[in-house]
Design a protein around this motif. Structure first.
Motif, PDB file in Angstrom:
ATOM      1  N   ARG A  92      33.388  20.177  42.825  1.00 24.82           N
ATOM      2  CA  ARG A  92      34.282  19.135  43.328  1.00 24.82           C
ATOM      3  C   ARG A  92      35.620  19.747  43.730  1.00 24.82           C
ATOM      4  N   THR A  93      36.150  20.625  42.879  1.00 27.93           N
ATOM      5  CA  THR A  93      37.414  21.298  43.183  1.00 27.93           C
ATOM      6  C   THR A  93      37.292  22.129  44.454  1.00 27.93           C
TER       7      THR A  93
ATOM      8  N   LEU B 284      37.201  19.858  47.512  1.00 25.93           N
ATOM      9  CA  LEU B 284      38.537  19.361  47.862  1.00 25.93           C
ATOM     10  C   LEU B 284      39.376  20.453  48.517  1.00 25.93           C
ATOM     11  N   ARG B 285      39.254  21.671  47.998  1.00 23.04           N
ATOM     12  CA  ARG B 285      39.975  22.791  48.606  1.00 23.04           C
ATOM     13  C   ARG B 285      39.506  23.018  50.045  1.00 23.04           C
TER      14      ARG B 285
ATOM     15  N   LEU C 143      49.484  21.317  45.746  1.00 24.02           N
ATOM     16  CA  LEU C 143      48.394  20.402  46.102  1.00 24.02           C
ATOM     17  C   LEU C 143      47.035  20.813  45.556  1.00 24.02           C
ATOM     18  N   ASP C 144      46.934  22.014  45.023  1.00 24.87           N
ATOM     19  CA  ASP C 144      45.635  22.533  44.571  1.00 24.87           C
ATOM     20  C   ASP C 144      45.054  21.625  43.480  1.00 24.87           C
ATOM     21  N   PRO C 145      43.857  21.082  43.728  1.00 19.57           N
ATOM     22  CA  PRO C 145      43.234  20.205  42.738  1.00 19.57           C
ATOM     23  C   PRO C 145      42.912  20.915  41.426  1.00 19.57           C
ATOM     24  N   ALA C 146      42.807  22.228  41.425  1.00 16.17           N
ATOM     25  CA  ALA C 146      42.512  22.973  40.201  1.00 16.17           C
ATOM     26  C   ALA C 146      43.755  23.129  39.320  1.00 16.17           C
ATOM     27  N   ARG C 147      44.917  22.896  39.874  1.00 14.92           N
ATOM     28  CA  ARG C 147      46.158  23.096  39.123  1.00 14.92           C
ATOM     29  C   ARG C 147      46.267  22.186  37.919  1.00 14.92           C
ATOM     30  N   SER C 148      45.756  20.996  38.018  1.00 16.68           N
ATOM     31  CA  SER C 148      45.842  20.063  36.881  1.00 16.68           C
ATOM     32  C   SER C 148      44.970  20.508  35.719  1.00 16.68           C
ATOM     33  N   LYS C 149      44.055  21.436  35.973  1.00 14.49           N
ATOM     34  CA  LYS C 149      43.171  21.922  34.922  1.00 14.49           C
ATOM     35  C   LYS C 149      43.663  23.218  34.282  1.00 14.49           C
TER      36      LYS C 149
END
Length: 133
Positions: free
Chosen positions: A4-5, A8-9, A126-132
């Protein structure tokens, strides 16, 4: 979750590429100022480098953290800008093609490095992986 990440990237990468090409192609035609076209394109190029590396490294090393991608992207961007100081006939001929200035540019500029860094920082944010991480 990794797929998923990465998806999105990839979506963000495609949007950035389309925006960058549109800005270069139509920016002056719609009377955008030189500063916006020139450095907006550089900002988007830096963002593109971040997401290209994020996709590539994320596919190879699942535990690659966004901050590592950030450092790698800044390193790549600075190296590409420094390559502009190197001139050979074949490299200068490539710089005169359509792809040449889009990928490598033509003239060295410290301001491009600043714009790349801003773009990379925006992509990092904006990186969706940053929240992890």
């Amino acid at each position: 979750m990794i797929q998923r990440t990465q998806g999105l990237r990839l979506m963000l990468l495609i949007v950035i590429i389309v925006l960058g090409l549109a800005l270069r192609r139509f920016g002056y035609a719609i009377d955008l100022p030189f500063f916006i076209v020139k450095y907006g394109g550089s900002l988007l190029w830096g963002s593109m480098v971040y997401f290209l590396l994020a996709i590539a490294l994320g596919g190879l090393v699942a535990e690659c953290r966004p901050v590592g991608i950030f450092v790698a992207a800044v390193s790549v961007a600075v190296c590409v800008e420094l390559i502009r100081l190197y001139h050979t006939p074949w490299l200068d001929a490539f710089r005169l093609t359509t792809a040449g200035p889009l990928l490598l540019g033509r003239v060295f500029s410290v301001w491009n490095i600043v714009a790349y860094a801003v773009g990379i920082a925006a992509a990092y944010a904006l990186d969706p992986a940053r929240s992890k991480s």
